[in-house]
Scaffold this active site. Structure first.
Site, short mmCIF file in Angstrom:
data_model
loop_
_atom_site.label_atom_id
_atom_site.label_comp_id
_atom_site.label_asym_id
_atom_site.label_seq_id
_atom_site.Cartn_x
_atom_site.Cartn_y
_atom_site.Cartn_z
N ASP A 16 0.84 -1.21 0.00
CA ASP A 16 0.00 0.00 0.00
C ASP A 16 0.87 1.25 0.00
O ASP A 16 1.99 1.24 0.50
CB ASP A 16 -0.92 -0.03 1.23
CG ASP A 16 -2.14 0.87 1.07
OD1 ASP A 16 -2.35 1.42 -0.04
OD2 ASP A 16 -2.88 1.03 2.07
N TRP A 21 3.03 7.92 -2.53
CA TRP A 21 4.44 8.05 -2.91
C TRP A 21 4.56 8.98 -4.13
O TRP A 21 5.41 9.86 -4.17
CB TRP A 21 5.02 6.67 -3.22
CG TRP A 21 6.48 6.64 -3.55
CD1 TRP A 21 7.51 6.45 -2.67
CD2 TRP A 21 7.08 6.81 -4.85
NE1 TRP A 21 8.71 6.49 -3.34
CE2 TRP A 21 8.47 6.70 -4.68
CE3 TRP A 21 6.57 7.04 -6.13
CZ2 TRP A 21 9.38 6.81 -5.74
CZ3 TRP A 21 7.46 7.15 -7.19
CH2 TRP A 21 8.84 7.04 -6.99
N SER A 61 -7.42 -5.51 -5.19
CA SER A 61 -8.55 -6.09 -4.46
C SER A 61 -9.82 -6.05 -5.30
O SER A 61 -9.90 -5.30 -6.29
CB SER A 61 -8.77 -5.32 -3.14
OG SER A 61 -9.33 -4.05 -3.41
N ASN A 64 -10.87 -2.61 -5.48
CA ASN A 64 -10.08 -1.70 -6.32
C ASN A 64 -10.68 -1.51 -7.72
O ASN A 64 -10.34 -0.55 -8.42
CB ASN A 64 -8.62 -2.17 -6.44
CG ASN A 64 -7.80 -2.01 -5.17
OD1 ASN A 64 -6.86 -2.77 -4.93
ND2 ASN A 64 -8.14 -1.01 -4.34
N TRP A 65 -11.60 -2.41 -8.12
CA TRP A 65 -12.30 -2.20 -9.41
C TRP A 65 -13.11 -0.91 -9.39
O TRP A 65 -13.48 -0.38 -10.44
CB TRP A 65 -13.24 -3.38 -9.71
CG TRP A 65 -12.56 -4.65 -10.09
CD1 TRP A 65 -12.47 -5.79 -9.35
CD2 TRP A 65 -11.88 -4.94 -11.33
NE1 TRP A 65 -11.78 -6.77 -10.03
CE2 TRP A 65 -11.41 -6.27 -11.25
CE3 TRP A 65 -11.62 -4.20 -12.49
CZ2 TRP A 65 -10.69 -6.88 -12.29
CZ3 TRP A 65 -10.91 -4.81 -13.52
CH2 TRP A 65 -10.45 -6.14 -13.42
N ARG A 184 1.89 -4.85 6.28
CA ARG A 184 1.18 -3.80 5.53
C ARG A 184 2.01 -2.54 5.56
O ARG A 184 2.39 -2.06 6.63
CB ARG A 184 -0.22 -3.53 6.07
CG ARG A 184 -0.95 -2.48 5.21
CD ARG A 184 -2.42 -2.38 5.44
NE ARG A 184 -3.03 -1.50 4.43
CZ ARG A 184 -4.29 -1.54 4.06
NH1 ARG A 184 -5.09 -2.40 4.61
NH2 ARG A 184 -4.76 -0.70 3.15
N GLU A 203 0.82 -13.29 12.20
CA GLU A 203 1.39 -12.15 12.90
C GLU A 203 1.29 -10.95 11.96
O GLU A 203 1.51 -11.08 10.75
CB GLU A 203 2.87 -12.40 13.23
CG GLU A 203 3.09 -13.53 14.21
CD GLU A 203 2.56 -13.22 15.61
OE1 GLU A 203 2.60 -12.04 16.02
OE2 GLU A 203 2.10 -14.17 16.27
C1 IPE Z 1 -5.47 -2.69 -0.10
O1 IPE Z 1 -5.12 -1.36 -0.34
C2 IPE Z 1 -5.47 -3.47 -1.37
C3 IPE Z 1 -4.16 -3.67 -1.99
C4 IPE Z 1 -3.01 -3.27 -1.52
C5 IPE Z 1 -4.18 -4.37 -3.24
P1 IPE Z 1 -6.24 -0.22 -0.53
O2 IPE Z 1 -5.50 1.04 -0.70
O3 IPE Z 1 -7.16 -0.62 -1.62
O4 IPE Z 1 -7.03 -0.30 0.85
P2 IPE Z 1 -7.88 0.80 1.64
O5 IPE Z 1 -8.87 1.35 0.67
O6 IPE Z 1 -6.92 1.84 2.13
O7 IPE Z 1 -8.50 0.05 2.78
C1 IPE Z 2 -1.45 0.20 -3.37
O1 IPE Z 2 -1.26 1.57 -3.43
C2 IPE Z 2 -1.71 -0.43 -4.72
C3 IPE Z 2 -3.12 -0.83 -4.95
C4 IPE Z 2 -4.06 -0.82 -4.06
C5 IPE Z 2 -3.47 -1.28 -6.28
P1 IPE Z 2 -2.48 2.59 -3.48
O2 IPE Z 2 -2.83 2.81 -4.91
O3 IPE Z 2 -3.58 2.13 -2.61
O4 IPE Z 2 -1.79 3.88 -2.89
P2 IPE Z 2 -2.40 4.89 -1.82
O5 IPE Z 2 -2.88 4.07 -0.66
O6 IPE Z 2 -3.51 5.61 -2.49
O7 IPE Z 2 -1.26 5.78 -1.46
MG MG Z 3 -4.05 2.39 -0.65
#
Ligand code: IPE
Ligand code: IPE
Ligand code: MG
Length: 237
Positions: A16, A21, A61, A64-65, A184, A203
């Site tokens: 994440d 970044w 996830s 994420n869609w 995480r 853990e």
């Molecule tokens: C969790 O990250 C899913 C992945 C790293 C693939 P998200 O950025 O989607 O999770 P939330 O929305 O902060 O819970």
């Molecule tokens: C994790 O990074 C990658 C995926 C969930 C696909 P994010 O895209 O969630 O990055 P942040 O959390 O918005 O910084």
């Molecule tokens: Mg994220």
């Protein structure tokens, strides 16, 4: 130096912080995803060197869609491009490459590439890298329940035989060990619908480091911390 007797067999990472970044650098979110691939490469080789047998990565996830069409498209394109460019190196290094998740939602072209990469590396034994793609823990439990229910509908007497192992055997992770350690990155301290069943006794290790900055040193720090944990599984000492 990390105690080799306390190396986790299966390390899983919720990668994440790619978007943040990029934002911190005034870049578009996709630049963070692109840099995140470099972290994947480095963490994979570090894990293999350390003797970790399974490295699994939460890449996308089911939720994420719901991101913008542009971001989803660029993530899927990056997935495809990275698989094609990395598979030769991974194969040479003895990596068994596996993708788990709701494959029905992925495009035909991506699915075909995944199948190629999986069959090409199926015999490798140095380390197994599992990419969780279009995955969520609730979806996994639901698809397992559907399979078990279909069997029960055809044969009601089989209900008595449903055990914990029946669930294990119907999740997409059937045959793979549960994660010993779930990392995480990016400071979020939540499970975000990841390995809900399989993570029952994992853990957890949380770090503020954003995924594109998470490299060998940070991975070894997590293993070091894991080696000091006392896993009791509900028992007393
Ligand atoms: C969790 O990250 C899913 C992945 C790293 C693939 P998200 O950025 O989607 O999770 P939330 O929305 O902060 O819970
Ligand atoms: C994790 O990074 C990658 C995926 C969930 C696909 P994010 O895209 O969630 O990055 P942040 O959390 O918005 O910084
Ligand atoms: Mg994220």
């Amino acid at each position: 130096m990390t105690d080799s007797t306390r190396i986790p067999q299966h390390v899983s990472i919720i990668m994440d912080g790619n978007g943040r970044w990029a934002q911190q650098r005034g870049l578009e979110r996709w630049a963070g995803h692109v840099e995140g691939v470099n972290s994947v490469r480095e963490v994979l080789s570090t894990a293999a060197k350390a003797g970790v047998e399974y490295l699994s990565l939460y890449a996308f996830s089911e939720e994420n869609w719901n991101r913008s069409k542009e971001e989803v498209g660029s993530l899927m394109a990056l997935m495809m491009k990275s698989m094609l460019s990395e598979i030769g190196h991974m194969d040479a290094e003895g990596v068994r490459f596996v993708v788990l998740g709701n494959r029905a939602r992925l495009g035909d072209e991506l699915n075909a590439t995944i199948d190629d990469c999986m069959s090409r590396t199926a015999g490798n034994t140095k380390i197994t890298m599992i990419i969780f793609l279009s995955y969520s823990g609730k979806w996994d439990i639901l698809q397992a329940v559907r399979k078990i229910a279909a069997k029960a509908a055809a044969d009601p007497s089989s209900v008595e035989d449903i055990t914990m192992e029946t669930m294990d055997g119907n999740l997409v992770t059937a045959g793979y060990p549960d994660p010993d350690l779930i990392i995480r990155t990016s400071g979020e301290q939540r499970v975000s619908n990841y390995l809900l069943w399989q993570g029952a006794y994992s853990e957890f290790y949380f770090t503020d480091v954003l995924w594109p900055d998470f490299r060998e040193k940070e991975f070894m720090n997590a293993l070091e911390e894991y080696s000091r944990r006392d896993r009791r599984y509900g028992k007393t000492k």
